[in-house]
Structure formats: C-alpha cells, structure tokens
Write a protein that holds these residues in place. Sequence first.
Motif, PDB file in Angstrom:
ATOM      1  N   GLY A   1      28.870   8.024  39.411  1.00  0.00           N
ATOM      2  CA  GLY A   1      29.520   6.854  38.961  1.00  0.00           C
ATOM      3  C   GLY A   1      29.026   5.551  39.697  1.00  0.00           C
ATOM      4  O   GLY A   1      28.361   4.647  38.880  1.00  0.00           O
ATOM      5  N   LEU A   2      30.360   5.388  40.129  1.00  0.00           N
ATOM      6  CA  LEU A   2      30.589   4.269  41.407  1.00  0.00           C
ATOM      7  C   LEU A   2      30.272   4.103  41.860  1.00  0.00           C
ATOM      8  O   LEU A   2      29.772   2.605  42.237  1.00  0.00           O
ATOM      9  N   GLY A   3      28.774   4.791  42.795  1.00  0.00           N
ATOM     10  CA  GLY A   3      28.431   4.341  43.583  1.00  0.00           C
ATOM     11  C   GLY A   3      27.267   3.600  43.041  1.00  0.00           C
ATOM     12  O   GLY A   3      26.737   2.016  43.501  1.00  0.00           O
ATOM     13  N   PHE A   4      26.513   4.398  41.743  1.00  0.00           N
ATOM     14  CA  PHE A   4      25.589   3.280  41.395  1.00  0.00           C
ATOM     15  C   PHE A   4      25.909   2.202  40.571  1.00  0.00           C
ATOM     16  O   PHE A   4      25.658   1.528  40.651  1.00  0.00           O
ATOM     17  N   GLY A   5      27.027   1.854  40.250  1.00  0.00           N
ATOM     18  CA  GLY A   5      27.421   0.883  39.530  1.00  0.00           C
ATOM     19  C   GLY A   5      27.630  -0.121  40.623  1.00  0.00           C
ATOM     20  O   GLY A   5      28.029  -1.132  40.816  1.00  0.00           O
TER      21      GLY A   5
ATOM     22  N   ALA B   1      26.291  -0.439  43.048  1.00  0.00           N
ATOM     23  CA  ALA B   1      24.660  -0.234  43.933  1.00  0.00           C
ATOM     24  C   ALA B   1      24.145  -1.909  43.416  1.00  0.00           C
ATOM     25  O   ALA B   1      23.810  -2.684  43.488  1.00  0.00           O
ATOM     26  N   TYR B   2      24.158  -1.389  41.906  1.00  0.00           N
ATOM     27  CA  TYR B   2      23.730  -2.495  41.096  1.00  0.00           C
ATOM     28  C   TYR B   2      24.820  -3.549  40.886  1.00  0.00           C
ATOM     29  O   TYR B   2      23.470  -4.830  40.764  1.00  0.00           O
ATOM     30  N   LEU B   3      26.322  -4.122  41.095  1.00  0.00           N
ATOM     31  CA  LEU B   3      26.586  -4.507  40.669  1.00  0.00           C
ATOM     32  C   LEU B   3      25.872  -5.643  42.169  1.00  0.00           C
ATOM     33  O   LEU B   3      26.209  -6.854  42.152  1.00  0.00           O
ATOM     34  N   GLY B   4      26.162  -5.155  43.779  1.00  0.00           N
ATOM     35  CA  GLY B   4      25.849  -5.734  44.448  1.00  0.00           C
ATOM     36  C   GLY B   4      24.433  -6.203  44.596  1.00  0.00           C
ATOM     37  O   GLY B   4      24.117  -7.254  45.168  1.00  0.00           O
ATOM     38  N   MET B   5      23.292  -5.208  43.197  1.00  0.00           N
ATOM     39  CA  MET B   5      22.239  -6.757  43.165  1.00  0.00           C
ATOM     40  C   MET B   5      22.504  -7.134  42.621  1.00  0.00           C
ATOM     41  O   MET B   5      21.132  -8.298  42.439  1.00  0.00           O
ATOM     42  N   SER B   6      23.382  -7.446  41.756  1.00  0.00           N
ATOM     43  CA  SER B   6      22.961  -8.592  40.633  1.00  0.00           C
ATOM     44  C   SER B   6      23.704  -9.666  41.389  1.00  0.00           C
ATOM     45  O   SER B   6      23.691 -10.726  40.230  1.00  0.00           O
ATOM     46  N   LEU B   7      24.738  -9.630  42.292  1.00  0.00           N
ATOM     47  CA  LEU B   7      25.125 -10.496  43.258  1.00  0.00           C
ATOM     48  C   LEU B   7      24.103 -12.009  43.848  1.00  0.00           C
ATOM     49  O   LEU B   7      23.025 -11.831  44.309  1.00  0.00           O
TER      50      LEU B   7
END
Length: 109
Positions: free
Chosen positions: A97-101, A103-109
């Motif tokens: 969960g935290l890994g996917f989250g 990765a998503y946050l990193g892509m959103s930055l």
Amino acid sequence: MSVLLVAIGAAVGAPLRYLADRAFGARFPFGTLLVNVVGSLVLGYLTTLPGGALTTGLGAGFCGALTTYSSFGYQTLWLVERRAIGLAAVNLAANLGLGFGAAYLGMSL
C-alpha cells in the motif's frame, strides 16, 4: 556511461539499505519498509523525467539497490514462521500500500 552511473547509484543505494535495516529493531522490518517506500517515491518521480544516463543511474542503480523485494519476502515469511501472522499481514499491506502510494505521489510531483 550509463553502466557507470548505474554502478555508482548502486554503490550508494546498497549501503543505505543495509544501514536502514540495521537502524531498526528486529521485531518488525521497518528498515525494509522505509527503503521500499522511499525507493518507490523516487522511482515514481524519475519516471516523469526525460530518460537519460542520470535517470537510468538513479532509477536502476540507486533505487534498484536501495529497494528490496527479496528481503521483504523473506522478512514476511520470517514473521509467519514465528507465528506473528498479524505483523506479517501488516508488513505485506504496508509494503504494498505505501509503496504504490509513494510511487503515485512521486509521479504526481
């Protein structure tokens, strides 16, 4: 040049993973969780950048050496063997969960 940058990135990532693992207690694999989440965040961000030797060095080298699926798998099974099923489930859910989250946050930055 890319191979050299991957090697340099790995030379930084692997010792950081080792130190993170040693910095936390042995009851729960917080060190592995930490490096997997940080690595997912960084790699998520790197995927948004134009490709090149530097992003390859950081992605494949640094993130590849920093993060660890094998330790995550082993440590989860280690918890199961010790009948800490709840902690094993938390470890599984937290890493995924935290890994996917992250990765998503990193892509959103």
